[in-house]
Design a protein around this motif. Structure first.
Motif, PDB file in Angstrom:
ATOM      1  N   TYR A  19      14.296 -12.973  19.068  1.00  0.00           N
ATOM      2  CA  TYR A  19      15.149 -13.630  18.074  1.00  0.00           C
ATOM      3  C   TYR A  19      16.389 -12.798  17.873  1.00  0.00           C
ATOM      4  O   TYR A  19      16.350 -11.582  17.929  1.00  0.00           O
ATOM      5  N   ASP A  50      15.055 -26.099  10.814  1.00  0.00           N
ATOM      6  CA  ASP A  50      14.368 -25.680   9.580  1.00  0.00           C
ATOM      7  C   ASP A  50      13.733 -24.306   9.756  1.00  0.00           C
ATOM      8  O   ASP A  50      13.659 -23.526   8.816  1.00  0.00           O
ATOM      9  N   ARG A  51      13.327 -24.025  10.973  1.00  0.00           N
ATOM     10  CA  ARG A  51      12.784 -22.695  11.234  1.00  0.00           C
ATOM     11  C   ARG A  51      13.877 -21.647  11.121  1.00  0.00           C
ATOM     12  O   ARG A  51      13.688 -20.568  10.569  1.00  0.00           O
ATOM     13  N   LEU A  54      14.571 -21.095   7.550  1.00  0.00           N
ATOM     14  CA  LEU A  54      13.495 -20.342   6.898  1.00  0.00           C
ATOM     15  C   LEU A  54      13.683 -18.856   7.137  1.00  0.00           C
ATOM     16  O   LEU A  54      13.721 -18.058   6.199  1.00  0.00           O
ATOM     17  N   LEU A  55      13.832 -18.510   8.399  1.00  0.00           N
ATOM     18  CA  LEU A  55      13.944 -17.089   8.716  1.00  0.00           C
ATOM     19  C   LEU A  55      15.170 -16.477   8.054  1.00  0.00           C
ATOM     20  O   LEU A  55      15.099 -15.411   7.442  1.00  0.00           O
ATOM     21  N   GLN A  58      14.796 -16.309   4.168  1.00  0.00           N
ATOM     22  CA  GLN A  58      13.785 -15.345   3.741  1.00  0.00           C
ATOM     23  C   GLN A  58      14.247 -13.922   3.991  1.00  0.00           C
ATOM     24  O   GLN A  58      14.125 -13.053   3.126  1.00  0.00           O
ATOM     25  N   PHE A  59      14.782 -13.689   5.185  1.00  0.00           N
ATOM     26  CA  PHE A  59      15.221 -12.320   5.481  1.00  0.00           C
ATOM     27  C   PHE A  59      16.340 -11.905   4.556  1.00  0.00           C
ATOM     28  O   PHE A  59      16.403 -10.768   4.100  1.00  0.00           O
ATOM     29  N   VAL A  62      14.772 -11.163   1.079  1.00  0.00           N
ATOM     30  CA  VAL A  62      13.978  -9.936   1.064  1.00  0.00           C
ATOM     31  C   VAL A  62      14.876  -8.735   1.294  1.00  0.00           C
ATOM     32  O   VAL A  62      14.725  -7.691   0.656  1.00  0.00           O
TER      33      VAL A  62
END
Lengths: 626, 687
Positions: A19, A50-51, A54-55, A58-59, A62
Motif C-alpha cells: 500500500y 471505500d477501502r 477507511l484506511l 483511520q490512519f 489515529v
C-alpha cells in the motif's frame, strides 16, 4: 537490447510495497467533507474507494491522536498483516505499507526515498499541490513508486541499493574512461556533477547513491517513453539526443555536491598554467577501487590564479538569486540553518560514527553560510520563472571553495572569496583523506527532514545526453541550457568518448552466471549502496527464502545494535553467518548444513565453521572479510 | 513515561496504570484543551478522552477491515502496543525508552494472566469481565484498580531485577539436604496436620511451598493434586511478593523486625476479597469489615483532582482471609483452566513466606461439589465457544459439527441446571436463557444453527460465567462460618515452620542472594562472565546471582561494569527470544567485548540428546515467548513430540556470556560442559 532493457525494467508481481497513499487532511476539515477529497494518491489504484477512505481516515485520525499524545509525529504503524511507515507534515500524511516480513527500517527507508524522489522532481510538496492538479501529481507518484518497486528481488526489499553494472565483467579501463568523461564535463562551471548509466545501471557516478538513484528514475522514464523533451529549453540542434528536466535539490544535497574540490575552467580554451601544484581532485565514484591518484596525470592541472580571475568576473555578472518555488520571504533564514545539524540517518538505517567529521562539517558549513549571507540577494520570483532560467545560485560562487576551517565572517564578499579560494588548496589537500572519507560524509546526505522542513529547494536542471543505451546525466545550473557555449562544449567534448564507451559496453556479453556453488551470500557495501550476491533474484525461490529471511532478521539486529559485529543463527535446517563493519554487511550460508546433533553446544557443528568458510570463499567475489 | 490501559470497545476505561510522568503529560494535554477556571475531571475520564480516537479506530478497523493495530511508534521513539483480548483492548505505552515493543506486549499478556488468576472464568465473558474490572461503586473501583496497579508494579520491578522473571522460570535454592528435609517436613508434618485438623473448615491443602524472596526452598504437592504449572507458580510468587515485598536494601533483618512480623506482614494495602450480603451479580459490593480507611501518603507536589485523592484511601486487609485464585488443573479427562483455589500467604520473616494452596470446598448445603461445578461450567463454556467459532466460520460442515457439540451437552446442561436449581445458587436467569437458546436452535421458529445464533451463544456464556462467579468470586453464605482455615490454625502452621527453619533463617536469606556464585565456575571456565540454564519441562533455572544493589555484591562488584553486564544479560534474553520466535534455536553473537551464546535442545528422560527439530515460526505480534503469560515451551514440546511418540521429551536452554577474546572453540567447549553437567541430579560437582 531494447527488449533486454525493457525486461529489466518490468516490475515483477511481488512488489516491495502493498500500500501507499498520500492524504491531505486540509481538504477534509468539515464534517460533511468526504474523505475522498483528501486522497491525493492511493496505491494499488484498483483498491475500492471505500477501502481507501477507511484506511486514510483511520490512519489520519489515529496519527493525529498519537502524535498529540506523544508530541511527536507517528513513524511506524503496524497492523497484523501489514506494517506501515508514516510521515506526517503539515496536514499531509504519507503511509507506505509492506508485508510484516520486511524489516521496519527498510520500510521506513523506502518511504523516505519515495518522498525524496518526489521532491527531487517537483520541489516542495505543498507548492506542487498548489500549482498542479491532483491527477498530474498522482501519475508522478505512480511512476516513482513503480520505479522503486521494479526489478526487486527479495534482497532488495531489505537493502536499497543502486543497480550497477557488473564490474567483474567490465574492463576497469572502461570504468576509468567513464570517470574521465564525467570529470571533463565537470570542468564547466555550470555543471555540478553527473553520472553515466548504461541500460539503467550505473557505470560511474560523482553523486551520492541517493542522488544517483533519483537521477536514474528520469533516465528510465525517458527510455521507456521514447525521447521526449521535458523542460523549459529544447535542444533540437543535438538531434534529440539531449533532453533535460527540472529538478530540485535540497540545501544539503547542493552543499554536498559543491563540497567537492573541482577543477573548474571557465572555458575550454583556457590554457592551464603550472603555477600551483595540482590539486587532488575527487575522483568520481566508480566501482573499482582505484584510488584518486592514478587519474591525476591525464588532467590538465590548473592553477588558482586563472580560477580566481575567472571567478570574480563571474560573480559580478551573476544575478544572485535563488530560485525556489516557495514564495516566502524566509529565505534569509533558510540560508542559515542552525549549526545544530539534523542528523539524517545513513542509508539503511545506520548512523555515522565519525564525530570528528561532524565537527569538521559543521565548521566549514558554518563558514559557507556566512559567506552565503554576504554574497547573495534572494529574490522570490514569480510563478513564471519558478524554474528560474536566469537565476543563479549564490552558492555556486563558492563552489569548490568550501574548505575554510577558519570559518570567519567577512563583510567584503570578494575578499572573502579570495580568502576562501586561497585557503582551498591547502584546505582540501590537508583534509583530503581520500575518496573514502569524502564519500562517507553522512551529514551531507539529504534526509527527508530537509524535504519536509521548509528548507528551500534549489532549482537545477538535469541534462541528459543519450547514446543508445548509454546515458550521460549531469546536474547543471538552470541557465546552462540557454548558455549555448557551455552546452556545445559539454556536448562535443564528450560525444566521441561516449560513443566509444557505448560501443565497448554494448559488446560485453553478460557473462555466464557462475555455477551457484555450495553457498549463498549477500554483501552490501554501505558506502556505495551496492549489493553483491549470488542469489538468482527470482522472487520466491524456495531454497533461497530461508537465507533471505535470516538476512532480514540479522539486518534489523545490526541496525538496532551498533556494537554487534558478528552473528551466527541456526535453525534445524540451515545456519547463516552475518558480519558487519562500518562499511559493509555480509551474510553467508553454506548449503547442506543441517543440524545432525541435538542443538546442544558442539564445536564441530558446521555452523561454527561458517566465519572461516565465508572469509575463504568470498574472496573470489571481491569481498574481503579479513 | 509509562502507561497500561484496558478499555472496552466504547472507550470506557476498565483499568489504567500510569507512572507519574505519563499522568502529568495527560493532565497537561487535557488542561491545554480546557477552558479557564474549570477543574480537571477524574483522571480516568481524561485518559479515556485522550485515547478514545485510538480505541474507536481500532474497533472500526476490526469490523471493516478484519485487521487491527498492533503497535505505533513515533519519531521521538515512543512506543504504543495494542492487543485485543475478546472484547477488551489493552494498550501499553512507553515514552522513556526503557521498554521496547516486546516488553510492552509481555506486560499486556502478564496483566491478562493476573486478571485470569484473580477472576477466573469470568474473564471468558466480556460483559461480566467489564463489570468486574469496573465496579459501579467508585470506592470499590479505586481499591480494585489500586490492587491491580500494585501487582503490575510488582511484576515490572521483578521483571527488571530478578533473573527468574527475566527468563520466566523458578529458581530453587540449592542445598540438597535442607531442601529434602523441608519437603519431608511439609509433607509429613505440616500438610498432614492441617488436613486432619477440625479447624480447616473443609479446606484441603493441595500445595505448600516456602519462598525466600522469589526463590523456592521447598515445594510439596499432595498426591491427589495435579501439578502446579510454572505459569501459575510464577503468578503466585508475584502475588506473594506483592503482599510481602522483599526490601532488597534491608535484607539483613535487624532484631526489631523480627517481632513485628508475626501475624500480618508489613505495609499491606490491599483489599480483602469482597464479601457481599446478597447474591445478585450486578450490585455493588461492600466489605464485611468496615474498618476505618487509612490515608496513603501522597506527595503534596503532585497536583491531583479532588476526587482522585479519595481513591487512594484503602482499608487494611484481613490478614487471615485467603485470596481467591484460579489455577490450572490437569485431570485424567483433560485440562481445566481457572479452577478455584484459596491462597494463604503466611509470612515467616521478612523475605521468607509460607504459601498454602487449598481446594475450595463446596457450599455447606449444596449437593454438588465446587470442583464439579467449576469443571462443568468450563466444559459448557468450551462447547458454546466452539459453537460460536464454527458458526462464525460459515455454513456447511462447520455448522453441522457445531450442532453435534450442542447435542452432546444438551442433556448434561439440562441436568446441571436442574441440580443448580436445588442448591443455593441462583440459576433462574441461566434457566431462562437456556430455554430461549433451545427455542432458537432447535425449533423451527428459531434461527437454527446460523450466524443469528451467535448472540445467544454469548448470552449463554455470560450466564454460565455468572453462575461461576456466584460460586467462587463472591463469598456468599453466613459470614460467621467462613470457609477457610481458621486464623488459629494458620498461626500454628506459621509457628511450626518458623520453628523448623529458625536456625537456617539467616543462611537462607544470604543463600537467596548468592544461590550460585561465579567463583566456583571461574576456575573451570576461564573467561565465562555469566550463564543462565533453564529446564523448560519443569520450569526451573540455574544462574549465578546478578543482583546489583548497594549492599550485596557479586563477583562483578558494584558500579558500572556490573550494571552493564546486567543490561547485556537482559538484552541478550530479549534478542534470543526474537530469534527463537522465528525458528532459530542456536544463536551466537559477538557484541562489543563479549561473546554471547544461546542454545535450545531436547533430551529424553535418560539424558540422551535428541535430534534437533524445526521450531515453528511465529508472527511478530504473537504471544510473548515465556512461561508466565502462556507456556510457549509446553506447546513447543508438544509440537516436537509429534515425531517422538511414546517417550517423554524434555527441553533445555543455555545462555552464556564470555569475554570476546576467548577463542570460539573454547567457548563452545565450555557451553558443552555446562549443558551436560549443570543438571546432574542432586550433588552438583561444580558447586
Amino acid at each position: 537490447m531494447h527488449d533486454k532493457l525493457m525486461a529489466e525494467l518490468m516490475p515483477p508481481d511481488s512488489g516491495r510495497c502493498n500500500y501507499f497513499f498520500l492524504y491531505d487532511g486540509s481538504k477534509v476539515t468539515g464534517e460533511g467533507d468526504p474523505t475522498r477529497e483528501g486522497i491525493c494518491y492511493f496505491y494499488p489504484e484498483e483498491t475500492p474507494l471505500d477501502r481507501q477512505e477507511l484506511l486514510c481516515s483511520q490512519f489520519a485520525g489515529v496519527g493525529r491522536c498519537v502524535s498529540e499524545l506523544s508530541s511527536s509525529p507517528v513513524r511506524t504503524l503496524r497492523l497484523r498483516h501489514n506494517k506501515f511507515a508514516i510521515r506526517m507534515k503539515d496536514d499531509f500524511l504519507w503511509a507506505l505499507g509492506c508485508s510484516v516480513e520486511v524489516p521496519t527500517v527498510s520500510v521506513c527507508e523506502l518511504l523516505d526515498q519515495l518522498i525524496n524522489l518526489f521532491c527531487f522532481y517537483n520541489g516542495s510538496v505543498r507548492q506542487s499541490y498548489q500549482l498542479n492538479s491532483q491527477e498530474t501529481l498522482a501519475a508522478r507518484w505512480a511512476r516513482y513508486l513503480s520505479y522503486l518497486q521494479s526489478g526487486s528481488s527479495e534482497m532488495c526489499h531489505i537493502f536499497s541499493c543502486l543497480k550497477t553494472i557488473d564490474s567483474t565483467n567490465v574492463d576497469p579501463l572502461l570504468l576509468l574512461k567513464a570517470a574521465l568523461i564525467l570529470q571533463a564535463c565537470q570542468r564547466c562551471p555550470l555543471v555540478l556533477a553527473g553520472c553515466i548509466l548504461f541500460r539503467g545501471r550505473v557505470v560511474s557516478t560523482q553523486m551520492s547513491p541517493e542522488l544517483t538513484m533519483k537521477v536514474m528514475v528520469h533516465e528510465s522514464e525517458t527510455y521507456t517513453k521514447g525521447q521526449r523533451i521535458n523542460g523549459p529549453s529544447t535542444s533540437s540542434s543535438f538531434d534529440g539526443a539531449v533532453s533535460s528536466t527540472t529538478v530540485f535539490l535540497t540545501m544539503s544535497e547542493l552543499q554536498y555536491l559543491q563540497a567537492a574540490p573541482v577543477d573548474k575552467d571557465f572555458s575550454s580554451h583556457s590554457t592551464p598554467s603550472k603555477n600551483a601544484p595540482p590539486k587532488k581532485t575527487r575522483l568520481s565514484r566508480t566501482l573499482s577501487d582505484t584510488p584518486s591518484t592514478e587519474s591525476e596525470p591525464s588532467y590538465p592541472s590548473s592553477s588558482q590564479s586563472p580560477q580566481k580571475a575567472s571567478l570574480s568576473p563571474h560573480l559580478s555578472e551573476s544575478d544572485t538569486s535563488v530560485s525556489s518555488p516557495t514564495p516566502s520571504q524566509s529565505t534569509a533564514d533558510s540560508l542559515n540553518p542552525s549549526p545544530q545539524w539534523l542528523r539524517p540517518p545513513l542509508s539503511n538505517g545506520k548512523h555515522s560514527h565519525e564525530a570528528e567529521e561532524e565537527a569538521l562539517d559543521q565548521s566549514y558549513y558554518h563558514s559557507f553560510h556566512n559567506n552565503g549571507d554576504g554574497g547573495s540577494q534572494i529574490h522570490s520570483e514569480g510563478d513564471s520563472s519558478v524554474f528560474g532560467e536566469n537565476s543563479h545560485l549564490n552558492g555556486d560562487a563558492a563552489c569548490g571553495t568550501v574548505f575554510d576551517f577558519r570559518g570567519t565572517d567577512s563583510e567584503n564578499e570578494r575578499s572573502h572569496e579570495d580568502k576562501m579560494v586561497a585557503g582551498d588548496s591547502r584546505g582540501c589537500c590537508g583534509t583530503d583523506q581520500g575518496p573514502k572519507a569524502e564519500m562517507k560524509d553522512p551529514s551531507h546526505l539529504p534526509s527527508v527532514f530537509d524535504n519536509l522542513e521548509e528548507s528551500p529547494f534549489i532549482g537545477m536542471t538535469l541534462y541528459m545526453h543519450r547514446v543508445k543505451g548509454l546515458v550521460l546525466a549531469l546536474l547543471v545550473e538552470p541557465h546552462f541550457l540557454s548558455d549555448a557555449a557551455s552546452m556545445e562544449e559539454v556536448y562535443h567534448s564528450s560525444l566521441a568518448s561516449l560513443n566509444g564507451l557505448e560501443a565497448h559496453l554494448r559488446t560485453i556479453s553478460p557473462g555466464a552466471p557462475g555455477a551457484p556453488g555450495p553457498y549463498m551470500f549477500a554483501h552490501f557495501d554501505c558506502i556505495q549502496s551496492t549489493l553483491t550476491t549470488n542469489l538468482s533474484g527470482r522472487p520466491g525461490g524456495a531454497p533461497e527464502h530461508p537465507f533471505v529471511r535470516a538476512t532480514s532478521l540479522l539486518h534489523s539486529h545490526f541496525c538496532n545494535t551498533e556494537t554487534l559485529q558478528e552473528a551466527i543463527i541456526r535453525s534445524a535446517s540451515a545456519a547463516v553467518y552475518g558480519t558487519r563493519s562500518v562499511a559493509q554487511e555480509t551474510y553467508f550460508q553454506q548449503h547442506g548444513g543441517s543440524l545432525r546433533n541435538s542443538g546442544i553446544p558442539n564445536h564441530q557443528d558446521s555452523a561454527f565453521s561458517l566465519p572461516s568458510k565465508a572469509r575463504h570463499r568470498l574472496l573470489k567475489h571481491g569481498v574481503n572479510l579479513l | 513515561m509509562k502507561c497500561l490501559l484496558i478499555a472496552s470497545e466504547s472507550a470506557e476505561v476498565l483499568f489504567h496504570w500510569t507512572d507519574l510522568e505519563f499522568q502529568q503529560n495527560i493532565q497537561e494535554q487535557y488542561g491545554a484543551s480546557q477552558e479557564e477556571g474549570q477543574g480537571l475531571p477524574a483522571f480516568e475520564d481524561m485518559i479515556s478522552t485522550q485515547f478514545a480516537p485510538i480505541i474507536i479506530s481500532s474497533s472500526t478497523l476490526v469490523d471493516r477491515q478484519g485487521d487491527s493495530y498492533t503497535s505505533f511508534t513515533t519519531e521521538s521513539n515512543h512506543v504504543y502496543v495494542l492487543h485485543q483480548f475478546d472484547e477488551c483492548l489493552y494498550i501499553a505505552v512507553n515514552g522513556d525508552g526503557e521498554e521496547k515493543e516486546d516488553d510492552l506486549r509481555r506486560k499486556i499478556y502478564v496483566m491478562k494472566k493476573m486478571i485470569e488468576v484473580l477472576f477466573g472464568m469470568v474473564t471468558l465473558s466480556g460483559a461480566l469481565l467489564k463489570r468486574e474490572l469496573r465496579p459501579q461503586d467508585t470506592e470499590q473501583r479505586a481499591r480494585l484498580w489500586k490492587h491491580l496497579q500494585s501487582l503490575l508494579e510488582t511484576y515490572s520491578h521483578l521483571r527488571e531485577n530478578d533473573q527468574s522473571f527475566l527468563v520466566e522460570a523458578v529458581e530453587r535454592l540449592i542445598h540438597p539436604t535442607l531442601c529434602e528435609q523441608c519437603i519431608e517436613f511439609l509433607e509429613r508434618r505440616l500438610v498432614q496436620q492441617l488436613n486432619s485438623s477440625v479447624e480447616r473448615a473443609g479446606e484441603e491443602v493441595l500445595h505448600a511451598f516456602i519462598l525466600v524472596h522469589t526463590k523456592l526452598l521447598a515445594f510439596y504437592s499432595s498426591r491427589n493434586a495435579s501439578t502446579l504449572t510454572t505459569s501459575d507458580l510464577l503468578a503466585l510468587i508475584i502475588m506473594a511478593q506483592n503482599m510481602y515485598p522483599s526490601n532488597v536494601d534491608l535484607d539483613d533483618p535487624s532484631p526489631e523486625d523480627v517481632e513485628s512480623t508475626s501475624g500480618s506482614g508489613p505495609e499491606s494495602f490491599y483489599t480483602p476479597e469482597p464479601s457481599p450480603t446478597d447474591r445478585d451479580s450486578s450490585d455493588s459490593e461492600k466489605p464485611v469489615r468496615g474498618s476505618t480507611p487509612v490515608f496513603e501518603f501522597v506527595d503534596p507536589d503532585v497536583q491531583m483532582a479532588e476526587d482522585s485523592l479519595q481513591t487512594l484511601e484503602v482499608s487494611p486487609p484481613d490478614p487471615s482471609a485467603p485470596r481467591r485464585v484460579f489455577l490450572e488443573v490437569s485431570l485424567k479427562d483433560g485440562l481445566y483452566p481457572m479452577m478455584p483455589h484459596s491462597m494463604y500467604c503466611l509470612p515467616l520473616w521478612p523475605g521468607i513466606s509460607l504459601v498454602l494452596l487449598t481446594k475450595v470446598r463446596g457450599r455447606q448445603h449444596s449437593n454438588i461439589s465446587t470442583s464439579a461445578v467449576a469443571m462443568s461450567v468450563y466444559k459448557f463454556l468450551e462447547a458454546f465457544a466452539k459453537l460460536e467459532k464454527r458458526l462464525n466460520e460459515g455454513q456447511g460442515s462447520a455448522a453441522a459439527r457445531g450442532q453435534l457439540t450442542i447435542h452432546d451437552v444438551r442433556g448434561k446442561l439440562d441436568r446441571f441446571i436442574k441440580a443448580l436449581g436445588q442448591s443455593e445458587i441462583q440459576s433462574a436467569h441461566l434457566q431462562q436463557v437456556w430455554t430461549d437458546f433451545k427455542n432458537q436452535a432447535f425449533t423451527k421458529s428459531g434461527s437454527g444453527f446460523t450466524r443469528d445464533l451467535i448472540p445467544w451463544c454469548k448470552k449463554m456464556k455470560t450466564q454460565l460465567c455468572g453462575v461461576y462467579r456466584q460460586c467462587f468470586l463472591t463469598d456468599s453464605g453466613s459470614s460467621d462460618s467462613p470457609r477457610r482455615l481458621s486464623p488459629a490454625l494458620q498461626e500454628r502452621a506459621q509457628t511450626m515452620v518458623q520453628d523448623k527453619l529458625l536456625d537456617w533463617k539467616d543462611f537462607l536469606l544470604v543463600k537467596s542472594k548468592r544461590n550460585i556464585t561465579m567463583v566456583s565456575y571461574l576456575e573451570d571456565f576461564p573467561g565465562l562472565v555469566h550463564f543462565i540454564c533453564v529446564d523448560r519441562s519443569t520450569g526451573q533455572m540455574i544462574a549465578p546471582s546478578l543482583s546489583i544493589t548497594e549492599r550485596t555484591t557479586s563477583e562483578l562488584g558494584k558500579g558500572p561494569v556490573a550494571q552493564y553486564i546486567k543490561s547485556k544479560v537482559w538484552a541478550m534474553v530479549n534478542t534470543t527470544r526474537r530469534y527463537l520466535q522465528k525458528g532459530y534455536s542456536t544463536v551466537t553473537l559477538r557484541d562489543g567485548d563479549f561473546y554471547f551464546c544461546y542454545f535450545l535442545w531436547f533430551e529424553n528422560e535418560t539424558g540422551y540428546k535428541l535430534e534437533a527439530g524445526d521450531i515453528p515460526v511465529l508472527p511478530d505480534d504473537s504471544a510473548p515467548i515465556g512461561m508466565l503469560a502462556w507456556d510457549y515451551y509446553k506447546k513447543l514440546l508438544r509440537y516436537y513430540s509429534k515425531n517422538h511418540q511414546g517417550e517423554a521429551v524434555k527441553c533445555y536452554e543455555l545462555l552464556t556470556i564470555h569475554l570476546g577474546v576467548i577463542p570460539t572453540d573454547i567457548i563452545l567447549q565450555h557451553c558443552r560442559q555446562l549443558a551436560t553437567k549443570l543438571w546432574e541430579p542432586s550433588r552438583n560437582p561444580l558447586l
